[in-house]
Design an enzyme around this catalytic site. Structure first.
Site, PDB file in Angstrom:
ATOM      1  N   SER A  47      -9.757   0.545  -4.678  1.00  0.00           N
ATOM      2  CA  SER A  47      -8.724   0.130  -3.731  1.00  0.00           C
ATOM      3  C   SER A  47      -9.382  -0.344  -2.426  1.00  0.00           C
ATOM      4  O   SER A  47      -9.726  -1.503  -2.287  1.00  0.00           O
ATOM      5  CB  SER A  47      -7.768   1.302  -3.508  1.00  0.00           C
ATOM      6  OG  SER A  47      -6.770   0.928  -2.599  1.00  0.00           O
ATOM      7  N   GLY A  78      12.122 -11.093   3.750  1.00  0.00           N
ATOM      8  CA  GLY A  78      11.269 -10.371   2.803  1.00  0.00           C
ATOM      9  C   GLY A  78      11.910 -10.138   1.450  1.00  0.00           C
ATOM     10  O   GLY A  78      11.248  -9.701   0.510  1.00  0.00           O
ATOM     11  N   GLU A  79      13.219 -10.414   1.327  1.00  0.00           N
ATOM     12  CA  GLU A  79      13.871 -10.211   0.024  1.00  0.00           C
ATOM     13  C   GLU A  79      13.338 -11.210  -0.999  1.00  0.00           C
ATOM     14  O   GLU A  79      13.050 -12.351  -0.669  1.00  0.00           O
ATOM     15  CB  GLU A  79      15.387 -10.447   0.151  1.00  0.00           C
ATOM     16  CG  GLU A  79      16.124  -9.316   0.790  1.00  0.00           C
ATOM     17  CD  GLU A  79      17.620  -9.607   0.879  1.00  0.00           C
ATOM     18  OE1 GLU A  79      18.086 -10.618   0.299  1.00  0.00           O
ATOM     19  OE2 GLU A  79      18.315  -8.835   1.543  1.00  0.00           O
ATOM     20  N   LYS A  94     -17.330  13.986  -4.987  1.00  0.00           N
ATOM     21  CA  LYS A  94     -16.728  13.273  -3.856  1.00  0.00           C
ATOM     22  C   LYS A  94     -15.677  14.156  -3.208  1.00  0.00           C
ATOM     23  O   LYS A  94     -14.958  14.873  -3.891  1.00  0.00           O
ATOM     24  CB  LYS A  94     -16.082  11.987  -4.396  1.00  0.00           C
ATOM     25  CG  LYS A  94     -15.222  11.224  -3.411  1.00  0.00           C
ATOM     26  CD  LYS A  94     -14.632   9.973  -4.059  1.00  0.00           C
ATOM     27  CE  LYS A  94     -13.172  10.166  -4.435  1.00  0.00           C
ATOM     28  NZ  LYS A  94     -12.555   8.962  -5.007  1.00  0.00           N
TER      29      LYS A  94
HETATM   30  C1  R5P Z   1      -9.346   8.370  -7.087  1.00  0.00           C
HETATM   31  O1  R5P Z   1      -9.311   9.495  -7.551  1.00  0.00           O
HETATM   32  C2  R5P Z   1      -9.436   7.132  -7.913  1.00  0.00           C
HETATM   33  O2  R5P Z   1      -9.922   7.393  -9.195  1.00  0.00           O
HETATM   34  C3  R5P Z   1     -10.306   6.096  -7.238  1.00  0.00           C
HETATM   35  O3  R5P Z   1     -11.617   6.600  -7.103  1.00  0.00           O
HETATM   36  C4  R5P Z   1      -9.767   5.760  -5.876  1.00  0.00           C
HETATM   37  O4  R5P Z   1      -8.396   5.562  -5.928  1.00  0.00           O
HETATM   38  C5  R5P Z   1     -10.433   4.524  -5.321  1.00  0.00           C
HETATM   39  O5  R5P Z   1      -9.921   4.282  -4.047  1.00  0.00           O
HETATM   40  P1  R5P Z   1     -10.838   3.679  -2.907  1.00  0.00           P
HETATM   41  O6  R5P Z   1     -11.428   2.412  -3.456  1.00  0.00           O
HETATM   42  O7  R5P Z   1      -9.878   3.423  -1.778  1.00  0.00           O
HETATM   43  O8  R5P Z   1     -11.861   4.681  -2.558  1.00  0.00           O
END
Ligand code: R5P
Length: 291
Positions: free
Chosen positions: A222, A38-39, A190
Site C-alpha cells: 500500500s 463526486g457522485e 515487523k
Molecule cells: C499487512 O499486514 C499487509 O500484509 C501488508 O504488509 C501491508 O498492508 C502493506 O502496507 P504498507 O505497504 O502500507 O506497509
C-alpha cells in the site's frame, strides 16, 4: 451449455475483458460519469443475459469503487438471479477485527451490502485474511494466484534465492511461495504502531541472507512502508538483489519511487489492480474459478 455475460466495471475493464475472452462469453463495458459533487453515474453499454459476472476491484477511490460495484450488481439483478461478483482486490478487507476499542469492523458492513445489492456469490483474490470472508452471507470464495507470481520468478536467473516475508503474519504465504519455487524462506518481525501506522523491523540474526538474491513476498503493497523497512534492514545484512512481489499493488502516492530508492530492483504484482507493476495476468485463474 451455460451462457455467461461478463460486465467489466470501471476499475476492472481490462481484466473483465480478459476473463470474458477466457470464458468465451458476452462482454459488456460500462460508461462512468463522475458529477462535480463526486457522485458516480454508471451506464451499462448493453443488456446482459445468462449468468452474470460483475468484475470490479475495490481500490482507490475505495468508497466510489465500492458503490460502483454495488450499483452494477443491483442493475444486473434485473436481468438474472445468478450474479457472481468478482472483486479481485477487496478494499476494507484489512478492517476485519477491532485492534483498538471502538474501531468499527467495516468489512462486516461491506459483506452485507453485497448480498443486499443482489450478488449471489463472491470471488476474491488473495484476501488479507479469511476472517473477512466468513462475514459474507452468500457463498464466498478466495482464490490464490501465488503460483502465477512464482512462475514469473522461475524464469529469472536469481542467485541462490531466498523468500522473505516482511512480517510474521505472512509466514504461510511465504512458505507456500518458497515451496512452489523450491527454495527456503524466512520471516522478519515487523511492528506497526496502530495509531501512527509507523513500521519498525525488529533486529535479529539474519546472516543467511548474505550474498543471496531475496524475494520479499506480501499480499499487498500500500504505502510501501513494510517493504521499504524490510529492504533497508536486509541491505544492512549485505544481501544480493531484492525483488518485491505481491498480489495487489496499491502503491499509494510515491510508494513505488520510495521502494526503488530503498534498494528494490523490481516490483512484480498481478492485474487485480492495474498499474505499471501489474505484469502477471490472473484472468485464466479467475475464469477457472467461475466455471
Ligand atoms: C499487512 O499486514 C499487509 O500484509 C501488508 O504488509 C501491508 O498492508 C502493506 O502496507 P504498507 O505497504 O502500507 O506497509
Amino acid at each position: 451449455m451455460v451462457s455467461y455475460t461478463v460486465i467489466g466495471g470501471p476499475s476492472s475493464e481490462q481484466l473483465g475483458r480478459k476473463i470474458s475472452s477466457k470464458l468465451n462469453s458476452k462482454y459488456i463495458g460500462t460508461e462512468l460519469r463522475v458529477f462535480p459533487d463526486g457522485e458516480s453515474k454508471i451506464t451499462l453499454k448493453d443488456k446482459p443475459r445468462g449468468r452474470i459476472i460483475v468484475v470490479q476491484s475495490i481500490y482507490p477511490p475505495v468508497d466510489s469503487n465500492l458503490v460502483r460495484a454495488l450499483a452494477i450488481i443491483s442493475e444486473a439483478r434485473r436481468y438474472s438471479s445468478d450474479i457472481c461478483a468478482v472483486v479481485p482486490y477487496l478494499g476494507y478487507a484489512r478492517q476485519d477485527r477491532q485492534f483498538l476499542p471502538g474501531e468499527i469492523v467495516t468489512i462486516s458492513l461491506v459483506a452485507k451490502l453485497f448480498k443486499a445489492a443482489g450478488a449471489t456469490k463472491i470471488i476474491v483474490v488473495d484476501i488479507h485474511s479469511m476472517i473477512a470472508l466468513k462475514l459474507f452471507q452468500i457463498p464466498a470464495k478466495n482464490i490464490t494466484v501465488v503460483q502465477e507470481l512464482v512462475k514469473y520468478f522461475k524464469r529469472l536467473k536469481l542467485k541462490n534465492p531466498l523468500v522473505v516475508s516482511p512480517d510474521m503474519g505472512g509466514i504461510a504465504r511465504a512458505r507456500n511461495f518458497a515451496r512452489l519455487l523450491s527454495v527456503d524462506f524466512i520471516a522478519l518481525e515487523k511492528h506497526r504502531d496502530r495509531k501512527t501506522g509507523k513500521v519498525v523491523v525488529k533486529q535479529g540474526d539474519h546472516q543467511q541472507v548474505r550474498g543471496r538474491d531475496l524475494i520479499l513476498v506480501d499480499d499487498m503493497i500500500s504505502t510501501g512502508g513494510s517493504i521499504m523497512k524490510a529492504t533497508q534492514y536486509l541491505r544492512k545484512h549485505k544481501c544480493g538483489k531484492i525483488y518485491a512481489t505481491c498480489t495487489h499493488a496499491l502503491l499509494i502516492g510515491d510508494a513505488e519511487k520510495k521502494i526503488k530508492q530503498a534498494g528494490v530492483t523490481k516490483i512484480v504484482s498481478t492485474n487485480t489492480i492495474p498499474g505499471k507493476t501489474s505484469i502477471v495476468d490472473i484472468s485464466p485463474i479467475i475464469a477457472k474459478a467461475i466455471v
